[in-house]
Design a protein around this motif. Structure first.
Motif, PDB file in Angstrom:
ATOM      1  N   VAL A  50       0.109   4.457 -22.182  1.00 55.31           N
ATOM      2  CA  VAL A  50       1.393   4.086 -21.589  1.00 55.31           C
ATOM      3  C   VAL A  50       1.411   4.196 -20.065  1.00 55.31           C
ATOM      4  O   VAL A  50       2.422   3.929 -19.432  1.00 55.31           O
ATOM      5  N   VAL A  51       0.301   4.593 -19.460  1.00 49.85           N
ATOM      6  CA  VAL A  51       0.301   4.861 -18.024  1.00 49.85           C
ATOM      7  C   VAL A  51       0.586   3.606 -17.191  1.00 49.85           C
ATOM      8  O   VAL A  51       1.279   3.675 -16.184  1.00 49.85           O
ATOM      9  N   ARG A  52       0.093   2.462 -17.607  1.00 50.92           N
ATOM     10  CA  ARG A  52       0.352   1.235 -16.839  1.00 50.92           C
ATOM     11  C   ARG A  52       1.841   0.896 -16.867  1.00 50.92           C
ATOM     12  O   ARG A  52       2.425   0.560 -15.831  1.00 50.92           O
ATOM     13  N   THR A  53       2.465   1.020 -18.018  1.00 53.67           N
ATOM     14  CA  THR A  53       3.905   0.768 -18.128  1.00 53.67           C
ATOM     15  C   THR A  53       4.686   1.761 -17.281  1.00 53.67           C
ATOM     16  O   THR A  53       5.619   1.382 -16.563  1.00 53.67           O
ATOM     17  N   MET A  54       4.314   3.034 -17.349  1.00 56.61           N
ATOM     18  CA  MET A  54       4.990   4.054 -16.549  1.00 56.61           C
ATOM     19  C   MET A  54       4.804   3.773 -15.060  1.00 56.61           C
ATOM     20  O   MET A  54       5.755   3.901 -14.284  1.00 56.61           O
ATOM     21  N   PHE A  55       3.609   3.390 -14.656  1.00 60.74           N
ATOM     22  CA  PHE A  55       3.337   3.090 -13.252  1.00 60.74           C
ATOM     23  C   PHE A  55       4.235   1.949 -12.773  1.00 60.74           C
ATOM     24  O   PHE A  55       4.865   2.046 -11.710  1.00 60.74           O
ATOM     25  N   ARG A  56       4.318   0.903 -13.542  1.00 57.42           N
ATOM     26  CA  ARG A  56       5.154  -0.243 -13.150  1.00 57.42           C
ATOM     27  C   ARG A  56       6.624   0.154 -13.074  1.00 57.42           C
ATOM     28  O   ARG A  56       7.343  -0.288 -12.176  1.00 57.42           O
ATOM     29  N   GLN A  57       7.083   0.989 -13.995  1.00 57.62           N
ATOM     30  CA  GLN A  57       8.478   1.427 -13.976  1.00 57.62           C
ATOM     31  C   GLN A  57       8.751   2.314 -12.769  1.00 57.62           C
ATOM     32  O   GLN A  57       9.748   2.140 -12.074  1.00 57.62           O
ATOM     33  N   LYS A  96       7.133   2.334  -9.988  1.00 57.56           N
ATOM     34  CA  LYS A  96       7.024   1.473  -8.803  1.00 57.56           C
ATOM     35  C   LYS A  96       8.314   0.649  -8.627  1.00 57.56           C
ATOM     36  O   LYS A  96       8.842   0.532  -7.524  1.00 57.56           O
ATOM     37  N   ALA A  97       8.834   0.105  -9.722  1.00 59.48           N
ATOM     38  CA  ALA A  97      10.074  -0.669  -9.657  1.00 59.48           C
ATOM     39  C   ALA A  97      11.244   0.211  -9.224  1.00 59.48           C
ATOM     40  O   ALA A  97      12.069  -0.197  -8.407  1.00 59.48           O
ATOM     41  N   ASP A  98      11.307   1.423  -9.759  1.00 55.37           N
ATOM     42  CA  ASP A  98      12.374   2.352  -9.381  1.00 55.37           C
ATOM     43  C   ASP A  98      12.320   2.678  -7.904  1.00 55.37           C
ATOM     44  O   ASP A  98      13.353   2.730  -7.217  1.00 55.37           O
ATOM     45  N   LEU A  99      11.115   2.889  -7.382  1.00 59.52           N
ATOM     46  CA  LEU A  99      10.960   3.219  -5.958  1.00 59.52           C
ATOM     47  C   LEU A  99      11.277   2.032  -5.064  1.00 59.52           C
ATOM     48  O   LEU A  99      11.764   2.197  -3.956  1.00 59.52           O
ATOM     49  N   GLU A 146       0.812  -1.217   0.000  1.00 61.54           N
ATOM     50  CA  GLU A 146       0.000   0.000   0.000  1.00 61.54           C
ATOM     51  C   GLU A 146       0.850   1.274   0.000  1.00 61.54           C
ATOM     52  O   GLU A 146       0.597   2.199  -0.783  1.00 61.54           O
ATOM     53  N   THR A 147       1.862   1.327   0.856  1.00 62.23           N
ATOM     54  CA  THR A 147       2.718   2.517   0.942  1.00 62.23           C
ATOM     55  C   THR A 147       3.482   2.731  -0.353  1.00 62.23           C
ATOM     56  O   THR A 147       3.580   3.866  -0.845  1.00 62.23           O
ATOM     57  N   LEU A 148       4.014   1.672  -0.932  1.00 59.45           N
ATOM     58  CA  LEU A 148       4.742   1.777  -2.192  1.00 59.45           C
ATOM     59  C   LEU A 148       3.828   2.276  -3.311  1.00 59.45           C
ATOM     60  O   LEU A 148       4.214   3.138  -4.102  1.00 59.45           O
ATOM     61  N   VAL A 149       2.617   1.763  -3.362  1.00 64.92           N
ATOM     62  CA  VAL A 149       1.675   2.187  -4.407  1.00 64.92           C
ATOM     63  C   VAL A 149       1.285   3.649  -4.218  1.00 64.92           C
ATOM     64  O   VAL A 149       1.244   4.420  -5.180  1.00 64.92           O
ATOM     65  N   LEU A 150       1.019   4.056  -2.982  1.00 60.99           N
ATOM     66  CA  LEU A 150       0.697   5.467  -2.729  1.00 60.99           C
ATOM     67  C   LEU A 150       1.862   6.375  -3.108  1.00 60.99           C
ATOM     68  O   LEU A 150       1.672   7.446  -3.693  1.00 60.99           O
ATOM     69  N   THR A 151       3.067   5.959  -2.796  1.00 59.04           N
ATOM     70  CA  THR A 151       4.260   6.738  -3.145  1.00 59.04           C
ATOM     71  C   THR A 151       4.410   6.820  -4.665  1.00 59.04           C
ATOM     72  O   THR A 151       4.752   7.865  -5.210  1.00 59.04           O
ATOM     73  N   THR A 152       4.130   5.719  -5.346  1.00 60.27           N
ATOM     74  CA  THR A 152       4.208   5.691  -6.809  1.00 60.27           C
ATOM     75  C   THR A 152       3.183   6.639  -7.418  1.00 60.27           C
ATOM     76  O   THR A 152       3.503   7.415  -8.331  1.00 60.27           O
ATOM     77  N   CYS A 153       1.960   6.597  -6.917  1.00 62.45           N
ATOM     78  CA  CYS A 153       0.914   7.509  -7.406  1.00 62.45           C
ATOM     79  C   CYS A 153       1.330   8.961  -7.184  1.00 62.45           C
ATOM     80  O   CYS A 153       1.167   9.810  -8.078  1.00 62.45           O
ATOM     81  N   ASN A 154       1.886   9.249  -6.025  1.00 57.95           N
ATOM     82  CA  ASN A 154       2.324  10.605  -5.704  1.00 57.95           C
ATOM     83  C   ASN A 154       3.440  11.048  -6.652  1.00 57.95           C
ATOM     84  O   ASN A 154       3.421  12.166  -7.178  1.00 57.95           O
ATOM     85  N   LYS A 155       4.408  10.189  -6.883  1.00 52.54           N
ATOM     86  CA  LYS A 155       5.516  10.513  -7.789  1.00 52.54           C
ATOM     87  C   LYS A 155       5.006  10.765  -9.207  1.00 52.54           C
ATOM     88  O   LYS A 155       5.418  11.716  -9.866  1.00 52.54           O
ATOM     89  N   MET A 156       4.078   9.941  -9.651  1.00 51.04           N
ATOM     90  CA  MET A 156       3.529  10.135 -10.995  1.00 51.04           C
ATOM     91  C   MET A 156       2.746  11.443 -11.081  1.00 51.04           C
ATOM     92  O   MET A 156       2.817  12.141 -12.096  1.00 51.04           O
ATOM     93  N   ALA A 157       2.026  11.783 -10.015  1.00 49.29           N
ATOM     94  CA  ALA A 157       1.265  13.037 -10.007  1.00 49.29           C
ATOM     95  C   ALA A 157       2.201  14.239 -10.136  1.00 49.29           C
ATOM     96  O   ALA A 157       1.861  15.230 -10.775  1.00 49.29           O
ATOM     97  N   ARG A 158       3.378  14.139  -9.542  1.00 49.43           N
ATOM     98  CA  ARG A 158       4.346  15.236  -9.606  1.00 49.43           C
ATOM     99  C   ARG A 158       5.072  15.292 -10.946  1.00 49.43           C
ATOM    100  O   ARG A 158       5.402  16.373 -11.427  1.00 49.43           O
ATOM    101  N   GLU A 159       5.358  14.147 -11.538  1.00 47.57           N
ATOM    102  CA  GLU A 159       6.261  14.109 -12.684  1.00 47.57           C
ATOM    103  C   GLU A 159       5.602  13.899 -14.042  1.00 47.57           C
ATOM    104  O   GLU A 159       6.220  14.172 -15.061  1.00 47.57           O
TER     105      GLU A 159
END
Length: 134
Positions: free
Chosen positions: A119-126, A128-131, A64-77
């Motif tokens: 491309v959003v699913r691919t970006m999300f997975r990338q 998330k993997a980076d984080l 859950e924390t990783l996914v929330l962080t990923t969503c937050n990072k995507m919202a910023r970038e």
């Protein structure tokens, strides 16, 4: 012509086979995904639409924390795309929202939104993997 009819006409012109789903939204199959166009046809002066890619990622227990962080990072970038948890807090959803002035602008926004949502699913997975490596 209503906004939904305009969107359907543009999608058909682009070679897709859109339809109206049970909620009254325009649904189209795009790159093996179902994408939805949400509009308010009650207000003819409202030139706003939302392109929705619902529940593209199911959150596993413990991430859950990783996914929330990923969503937050995507919202910023990632501009123009919103990535967020849906109401169940078990899935991630993405959307592109835009205003348009005329049919030409609507077509351009539909094209760009589909490209981004595609491309959003691919970006999300990338992301998330980076984080998770950090």
């Amino acid at each position: 012509m209503t906004k939904k009819e305009q969107i359907i006409a543009i999608l058909e012109k682009m070679g897709y086979s859109p339809n109206i789903d049970s909620d009254g939204d325009v649904a189209v199959r795009y790159e093996l995904k179902y994408i939805y166009f949400i509009t308010d046809d009650d207000d003819p002066n409202d030139h706003y639409a939302s392109v929705l890619f619902p529940q593209f990622y199911e959150i596993k227990e413990g991430e859950e924390t990783l996914v929330l962080t990923t969503c937050n990072k995507m919202a910023r970038e990632v501009r123009l795309v919103k990535v967020y948890l849906d109401g169940s807090f078990k899935n991630v959803t993405a959307s592109c929202e835009f205003f348009y002035t005329d049919e030409e602008a609507l077509e351009r926004n539909i094209t760009e939104s589909l490209n981004l949502i595609g491309v959003v699913r691919t970006m999300f997975r990338q992301f998330k993997a980076d984080l998770s490596e950090d």
